[in-house]
Design a protein around this motif. Sequence first.
Motif, PDB file in Angstrom:
ATOM      1  N   TYR A  91       0.775  -1.236   0.000  1.00  0.00           N
ATOM      2  CA  TYR A  91       0.000   0.000   0.000  1.00  0.00           C
ATOM      3  C   TYR A  91       0.810   1.291   0.000  1.00  0.00           C
ATOM      4  O   TYR A  91       0.231   2.363  -0.095  1.00  0.00           O
ATOM      5  N   SER A  92       2.125   1.203   0.117  1.00  0.00           N
ATOM      6  CA  SER A  92       2.943   2.408   0.032  1.00  0.00           C
ATOM      7  C   SER A  92       3.521   2.539  -1.373  1.00  0.00           C
ATOM      8  O   SER A  92       4.018   1.566  -1.936  1.00  0.00           O
ATOM      9  N   ARG A  93       3.462   3.738  -1.891  1.00  0.00           N
ATOM     10  CA  ARG A  93       4.031   3.984  -3.229  1.00  0.00           C
ATOM     11  C   ARG A  93       5.561   3.891  -3.223  1.00  0.00           C
ATOM     12  O   ARG A  93       6.171   3.834  -4.275  1.00  0.00           O
ATOM     13  N   ASP A 131      -0.411  10.182   4.159  1.00  0.00           N
ATOM     14  CA  ASP A 131      -0.166  10.517   2.759  1.00  0.00           C
ATOM     15  C   ASP A 131       1.309  10.760   2.466  1.00  0.00           C
ATOM     16  O   ASP A 131       1.825  10.288   1.449  1.00  0.00           O
ATOM     17  N   ASN A 135       3.217   7.510   2.617  1.00  0.00           N
ATOM     18  CA  ASN A 135       3.002   7.595   1.168  1.00  0.00           C
ATOM     19  C   ASN A 135       2.055   6.503   0.690  1.00  0.00           C
ATOM     20  O   ASN A 135       2.322   5.792  -0.281  1.00  0.00           O
ATOM     21  N   LEU A 136       0.933   6.366   1.416  1.00  0.00           N
ATOM     22  CA  LEU A 136      -0.045   5.339   1.064  1.00  0.00           C
ATOM     23  C   LEU A 136      -0.785   5.710  -0.207  1.00  0.00           C
ATOM     24  O   LEU A 136      -0.837   6.875  -0.604  1.00  0.00           O
ATOM     25  N   ASN A 137      -1.378   4.711  -0.821  1.00  0.00           N
ATOM     26  CA  ASN A 137      -2.113   4.949  -2.067  1.00  0.00           C
ATOM     27  C   ASN A 137      -3.595   5.227  -1.823  1.00  0.00           C
ATOM     28  O   ASN A 137      -4.390   5.239  -2.763  1.00  0.00           O
ATOM     29  N   GLY A 138      -3.968   5.426  -0.555  1.00  0.00           N
ATOM     30  CA  GLY A 138      -5.355   5.795  -0.257  1.00  0.00           C
ATOM     31  C   GLY A 138      -6.274   4.611  -0.049  1.00  0.00           C
ATOM     32  O   GLY A 138      -7.447   4.791   0.255  1.00  0.00           O
ATOM     33  N   ARG A 139      -5.756   3.403  -0.178  1.00  0.00           N
ATOM     34  CA  ARG A 139      -6.611   2.222  -0.090  1.00  0.00           C
ATOM     35  C   ARG A 139      -6.223   1.373   1.120  1.00  0.00           C
ATOM     36  O   ARG A 139      -5.061   1.259   1.459  1.00  0.00           O
ATOM     37  N   ARG A 142      -7.243  -4.317  -1.356  1.00  0.00           N
ATOM     38  CA  ARG A 142      -7.343  -4.400  -2.798  1.00  0.00           C
ATOM     39  C   ARG A 142      -8.710  -4.948  -3.174  1.00  0.00           C
ATOM     40  O   ARG A 142      -9.290  -5.743  -2.460  1.00  0.00           O
ATOM     41  N   GLU A 198      -9.665   8.124  -6.200  1.00  0.00           N
ATOM     42  CA  GLU A 198      -9.489   6.777  -6.726  1.00  0.00           C
ATOM     43  C   GLU A 198     -10.508   6.550  -7.843  1.00  0.00           C
ATOM     44  O   GLU A 198     -11.603   7.123  -7.825  1.00  0.00           O
TER      45      GLU A 198
END
Length: 253
Positions: A91-93, A131, A135-139, A142, A198
Amino acid sequence: MADAIIAEVQGKFAGTGQGVVIERVAAAIDDPTAREFLAALAESIQDTEDNMELGRRFADAAERYICQGSDGSPGSNLVHVVGAMAFLSNYSRKFIDVETYTVRSLISMELRKITAILDTLSTENLPAFLDDVLNLNGRLRRRGYPLWFSTTRDVNECSTFADYARRLALGDAHSGPGFRFDIGLGHLGSTPNVRAGEPDHDPCKAMTIHDPTAVDGMYYETFIPGVLTAGGARQYVSSLDNTDSIDRMEIIE
């Protein structure tokens, strides 16, 4: 449900990553939800043999048959606990989901920085932390995979990651340290399932929580009918897929 239909679904998914969970659901065919799920899946895959497309249709069917109600009555705020290494990998970019020494060592170094920053977190700066620092992707999950919650009451006696792992039956896939995310009941019915920005965000679809069914257990090897983990904690499933719902987080060593 005809045995031939079940066999056809099992045959098509035998060489895919979903083969094991199809077997698990087929074993629960006496359960109405499991039966309905397999029937819907069988109908949706009649015209395809491509494994990638089969996977997409499996996820579509799963999404319809998991996280589909709002009957759970947890009575206290919700807790989600997950291994920090696995969470950041997915989940982290900053990282990619590969099991290499290099990536795992990078995450380990990052966790030391994160631990040092955690003491400064407040309600006001938590979103920026999720964020910018993580640096999560907001989710939170999956698509097609259930997100399991316990209540704060059910994990009150847990203090170490090993305690949580036993109580929540996290299994070998999760090793410490872990993240504990606290989510208030105020998010039920008010926080959109999917975060704004998203692709599948829909402000009309808000967080719900319900007692799991046999289909919810298909990804969860320690699923026990009766909604208890192998460690005895009661669990609920949510359609929530949105980091905006996190009210508090901590690292569990």
